[in-house]
Design a protein around this motif. Structure first.
Motif, PDB file in Angstrom:
ATOM      1  N   ARG A  69      50.759 -15.673 -28.346  1.00  0.00           N
ATOM      2  CA  ARG A  69      50.405 -15.615 -29.773  1.00  0.00           C
ATOM      3  C   ARG A  69      50.383 -14.179 -30.287  1.00  0.00           C
ATOM      4  O   ARG A  69      50.191 -13.962 -31.478  1.00  0.00           O
ATOM      5  CB  ARG A  69      49.050 -16.291 -29.999  1.00  0.00           C
ATOM      6  CG  ARG A  69      49.125 -17.788 -29.786  1.00  0.00           C
ATOM      7  CD  ARG A  69      47.834 -18.476 -30.231  1.00  0.00           C
ATOM      8  NE  ARG A  69      47.809 -19.814 -29.701  1.00  0.00           N
ATOM      9  CZ  ARG A  69      46.988 -20.241 -28.749  1.00  0.00           C
ATOM     10  NH1 ARG A  69      46.093 -19.413 -28.238  1.00  0.00           N
ATOM     11  NH2 ARG A  69      47.033 -21.462 -28.314  1.00  0.00           N
ATOM     12  N   VAL A  70      50.558 -13.232 -29.372  1.00  0.00           N
ATOM     13  CA  VAL A  70      50.751 -11.843 -29.787  1.00  0.00           C
ATOM     14  C   VAL A  70      52.260 -11.635 -29.798  1.00  0.00           C
ATOM     15  O   VAL A  70      52.908 -11.708 -28.757  1.00  0.00           O
ATOM     16  CB  VAL A  70      50.066 -10.860 -28.817  1.00  0.00           C
ATOM     17  CG1 VAL A  70      50.342  -9.428 -29.232  1.00  0.00           C
ATOM     18  CG2 VAL A  70      48.561 -11.128 -28.775  1.00  0.00           C
ATOM     19  N   GLY A  71      52.812 -11.439 -30.979  1.00  0.00           N
ATOM     20  CA  GLY A  71      54.260 -11.369 -31.106  1.00  0.00           C
ATOM     21  C   GLY A  71      54.760  -9.971 -31.394  1.00  0.00           C
ATOM     22  O   GLY A  71      54.040  -9.139 -31.948  1.00  0.00           O
ATOM     23  N   VAL A  72      55.995  -9.732 -31.016  1.00  0.00           N
ATOM     24  CA  VAL A  72      56.667  -8.478 -31.330  1.00  0.00           C
ATOM     25  C   VAL A  72      58.123  -8.817 -31.639  1.00  0.00           C
ATOM     26  O   VAL A  72      58.737  -9.635 -30.966  1.00  0.00           O
ATOM     27  CB  VAL A  72      56.547  -7.454 -30.165  1.00  0.00           C
ATOM     28  CG1 VAL A  72      57.148  -7.984 -28.888  1.00  0.00           C
ATOM     29  CG2 VAL A  72      57.151  -6.124 -30.552  1.00  0.00           C
ATOM     30  N   TRP A  73      58.653  -8.247 -32.698  1.00  0.00           N
ATOM     31  CA  TRP A  73      60.046  -8.447 -33.048  1.00  0.00           C
ATOM     32  C   TRP A  73      60.518  -7.243 -33.854  1.00  0.00           C
ATOM     33  O   TRP A  73      59.717  -6.443 -34.316  1.00  0.00           O
ATOM     34  CB  TRP A  73      60.255  -9.748 -33.828  1.00  0.00           C
ATOM     35  CG  TRP A  73      59.611  -9.807 -35.176  1.00  0.00           C
ATOM     36  CD1 TRP A  73      60.215  -9.591 -36.374  1.00  0.00           C
ATOM     37  CD2 TRP A  73      58.245 -10.106 -35.477  1.00  0.00           C
ATOM     38  NE1 TRP A  73      59.324  -9.734 -37.398  1.00  0.00           N
ATOM     39  CE2 TRP A  73      58.097 -10.058 -36.884  1.00  0.00           C
ATOM     40  CE3 TRP A  73      57.120 -10.415 -34.707  1.00  0.00           C
ATOM     41  CZ2 TRP A  73      56.894 -10.287 -37.525  1.00  0.00           C
ATOM     42  CZ3 TRP A  73      55.922 -10.660 -35.356  1.00  0.00           C
ATOM     43  CH2 TRP A  73      55.816 -10.595 -36.740  1.00  0.00           C
ATOM     44  N   ARG A 103      48.377 -13.348 -33.434  1.00  0.00           N
ATOM     45  CA  ARG A 103      48.060 -14.683 -33.946  1.00  0.00           C
ATOM     46  C   ARG A 103      47.091 -15.425 -33.025  1.00  0.00           C
ATOM     47  O   ARG A 103      46.841 -16.600 -33.211  1.00  0.00           O
ATOM     48  CB  ARG A 103      49.342 -15.509 -34.093  1.00  0.00           C
ATOM     49  CG  ARG A 103      50.365 -14.899 -35.028  1.00  0.00           C
ATOM     50  CD  ARG A 103      49.897 -14.972 -36.482  1.00  0.00           C
ATOM     51  NE  ARG A 103      50.904 -14.437 -37.388  1.00  0.00           N
ATOM     52  CZ  ARG A 103      50.764 -13.332 -38.086  1.00  0.00           C
ATOM     53  NH1 ARG A 103      49.658 -12.618 -37.984  1.00  0.00           N
ATOM     54  NH2 ARG A 103      51.707 -12.919 -38.893  1.00  0.00           N
ATOM     55  N   SER A 104      46.547 -14.717 -32.046  1.00  0.00           N
ATOM     56  CA  SER A 104      45.584 -15.356 -31.142  1.00  0.00           C
ATOM     57  C   SER A 104      44.205 -15.379 -31.793  1.00  0.00           C
ATOM     58  O   SER A 104      43.995 -14.795 -32.855  1.00  0.00           O
ATOM     59  CB  SER A 104      45.528 -14.608 -29.807  1.00  0.00           C
ATOM     60  OG  SER A 104      44.883 -13.365 -29.962  1.00  0.00           O
ATOM     61  N   ASP A 105      43.269 -16.036 -31.143  1.00  0.00           N
ATOM     62  CA  ASP A 105      41.902 -16.147 -31.664  1.00  0.00           C
ATOM     63  C   ASP A 105      41.031 -14.965 -31.257  1.00  0.00           C
ATOM     64  O   ASP A 105      39.883 -14.878 -31.677  1.00  0.00           O
ATOM     65  CB  ASP A 105      41.254 -17.447 -31.171  1.00  0.00           C
ATOM     66  CG  ASP A 105      41.963 -18.679 -31.700  1.00  0.00           C
ATOM     67  OD1 ASP A 105      42.545 -18.591 -32.804  1.00  0.00           O
ATOM     68  OD2 ASP A 105      41.944 -19.719 -31.020  1.00  0.00           O
ATOM     69  N   ASP A 106      41.569 -14.079 -30.426  1.00  0.00           N
ATOM     70  CA  ASP A 106      40.793 -12.943 -29.915  1.00  0.00           C
ATOM     71  C   ASP A 106      41.486 -11.637 -30.262  1.00  0.00           C
ATOM     72  O   ASP A 106      42.704 -11.586 -30.387  1.00  0.00           O
ATOM     73  CB  ASP A 106      40.654 -13.036 -28.387  1.00  0.00           C
ATOM     74  CG  ASP A 106      39.898 -14.276 -27.955  1.00  0.00           C
ATOM     75  OD1 ASP A 106      38.804 -14.507 -28.508  1.00  0.00           O
ATOM     76  OD2 ASP A 106      40.402 -15.008 -27.087  1.00  0.00           O
ATOM     77  N   ALA A 134      43.072  -6.932 -34.501  1.00  0.00           N
ATOM     78  CA  ALA A 134      42.173  -8.074 -34.673  1.00  0.00           C
ATOM     79  C   ALA A 134      42.968  -9.375 -34.799  1.00  0.00           C
ATOM     80  O   ALA A 134      44.170  -9.352 -35.081  1.00  0.00           O
ATOM     81  CB  ALA A 134      41.323  -7.863 -35.927  1.00  0.00           C
ATOM     82  N   PRO A 135      42.308 -10.524 -34.605  1.00  0.00           N
ATOM     83  CA  PRO A 135      42.990 -11.798 -34.827  1.00  0.00           C
ATOM     84  C   PRO A 135      43.569 -11.843 -36.247  1.00  0.00           C
ATOM     85  O   PRO A 135      42.880 -11.506 -37.207  1.00  0.00           O
ATOM     86  CB  PRO A 135      41.888 -12.846 -34.649  1.00  0.00           C
ATOM     87  CG  PRO A 135      40.877 -12.171 -33.785  1.00  0.00           C
ATOM     88  CD  PRO A 135      40.930 -10.719 -34.157  1.00  0.00           C
ATOM     89  N   GLY A 136      44.819 -12.215 -36.366  1.00  0.00           N
ATOM     90  CA  GLY A 136      45.480 -12.238 -37.667  1.00  0.00           C
ATOM     91  C   GLY A 136      46.013 -10.885 -38.092  1.00  0.00           C
ATOM     92  O   GLY A 136      46.666 -10.760 -39.122  1.00  0.00           O
TER      93      GLY A 136
END
Length: 199
Positions: A69-73, A103-106, A134-136
């Protein structure tokens, strides 16, 4: 030999044979019980080992799901730059932009974005780093010295203190202090991060 002698001989033989036969039956039963106990113990050990492996696989899958959920592009886009040597005073040049999103909860910590050297040559280059995402949270970093969006990755520490490398091709690897993340595609190198942990 009279009947009494024959009966006595048979009784003597029976007195020797019956206990021996009972001993052999009891011994066979003990051996069978020992074999059954050993089989049951092996089956229990295998079951416990299988359950531990399944639990480990579930935990790994949950960790990786969170890490994914942690993305990189990255991508390239044109940008107008001031240039007094041009007749109009500006020129258009492509720039590459790396995006990082959590995008994770943590929250994730000690985040650093990396890309290959110019045109894939040279050592990997750290584009930027952030103490926490932070999340988001989202972060971007653009650069104009390379016009092609190259392989990039983000390294970060999760809330459990584990270090990860997340690649723009979707790969997720534990980021240990190594020259190369095992299994990473050719050309996606990384340098050691931080001091080598004590042995």
């Amino acid at each position: 030999m009279d009947g009494w002698g024959i009966a006595t001989a048979i009784g003597t033989i029976a007195a020797a044979v019956v206990p021996a036969g009972l001993y052999m039956l009891e011994r066979r039963e003990r051996i069978r019980e020992r074999v059954d106990r050993k089989r049951a113990q092996v089956a229990l050990d295998n079951q416990l080992r299988s359950q531990a492996q399944q639990a480990e696989q579930r935990e790994r899958a949950e960790m990786e799901a969170s890490v994914r959920r942690v993305g990189v592009w990255n991508e390239s886009e044109p940008v107008v730059l001031q240039d007094m040597t041009q007749s109009r005073g500006t020129r258009t040049e492509d720039q590459a932009i790396v995006y990082v999103a959590n995008r994770s909860d943590d929250p994730v910590h000690d985040v650093s974005a990396w890309t290959e050297g110019v045109s894939g040559s040279g050592a990997p280059l750290m584009l930027d780093d952030w103490a926490e995402l932070a999340p988001g949270g989202e972060a971007t970093r653009s650069y104009t010295w390379q016009t092609v969006a190259m392989p990039c990755w983000v390294e970060f520490t999760d809330v459990h203190g584990r270090r990860w490398a997340r690649y723009n091709n979707g790969g997720v690897y534990r980021a240990e202090n190594t020259e190369h993340v095992p299994g990473a595609p050719e050309g996606e190198r990384r340098r050691p991060l931080g001091p080598v942990p004590p042995a």
